[in-house]
Design an enzyme around this catalytic site. Structure first.
Site: not given
Ligand code: ZN
Length: 221
Positions: A168-169
């Site tokens: 996600h990051e």
């Molecule tokens: Zn995010």
């Protein structure tokens, strides 16, 4: 092969990515700190969230302080990860803490070296997408290389929530959001909620579909 992971919203002790790392009810002081932290996070609509971050070449004391600041924001916001992009800084830097007992870690110039063919779908939230949660399918295991805050090379083998947070990051560093990784109907509903300032979770749809009781909305995200 696809399987449902154990970090769905209906599990009371596991929050969505970037949201709700602490299972206990937050105190008033914690809520105040969370609001202050969230005020520093760039939200959807700002073009910086769609920009590609640049490689970090200088590992200075200033960078260390920036990472410490990111960890503080992540913790106060009750998140499990934060990308520099989300503070408006286009630098390939992220911090993560997959669970309240994990050590917060800064990762620079991350590269996904390998990801498993095994996939899992789970609900994800994002500090930059207030009140929105969508289902995202991702590889269950990843191997990520990069540098630590001192510039030393590190290799992280991650599974489950940790693997999901890292992906996600890293997406944030490339201007990619969970909206881009969910199915079309959820993306449309999430975009509508963002536009109208309302909320969306996949459970809204399920509640409509089978007339079930809607799940309580999770804080954070
Ligand atoms: Zn995010």
């Amino acid at each position: 092969m696809s399987e449902h992971s154990d970090i769905e919203l209906d599990e009371p002790h596991e929050g969505p990515v970037e949201g709700d790392a602490t299972p206990d009810e937050p105190t008033e002081e914690e809520l105040r700190r969370r609001d202050a932290a969230l005020a520093e996070v760039v939200v959807y609509g700002d073009p910086v969230l769609r920009s590609k971050a640049s490689e970090v070449r200088e590992f200075s004391q200033a960078l260390r302080e920036e990472a410490d600041h990111m960890v503080a924001i992540m913790r106060d916001a009750m998140g499990v990860g934060l990308a520099a992009t989300q503070l408006g800084v286009l630098r390939r830097m992220l911090v993560f803490q997959a669970g309240p007992d994990a050590t917060p870690t800064a990762l620079l110039n991350p590269v996904i070296e390998w990801s498993s063919a095994d996939l899992a779908t789970a609900a994800e939230g994002c500090l930059s997408l207030p009140r929105v949660i969508v289902d995202v399918e991702r590889p269950l295991h990843v191997r990520v290389s990069g540098a630590d805050i001192a510039g030393e090379p590190i290799l992280i083998e991650a599974s489950g929530l940790e693997a999901r947070v890292l992906q996600h990051e890293i997406d944030h560093l490339d201007g990619v959001l969970i909206l881009d990784r969910t199915e079309r109907d959820q993306r449309k509903a999430a975009l509508r909620a963002l536009r109208e300032g309302t909320s969306f979770t996949p459970f809204d749809e399920e509640a409509e579909d089978d007339d079930a009781e809607p799940e309580p909305a999770h804080e954070g995200g």
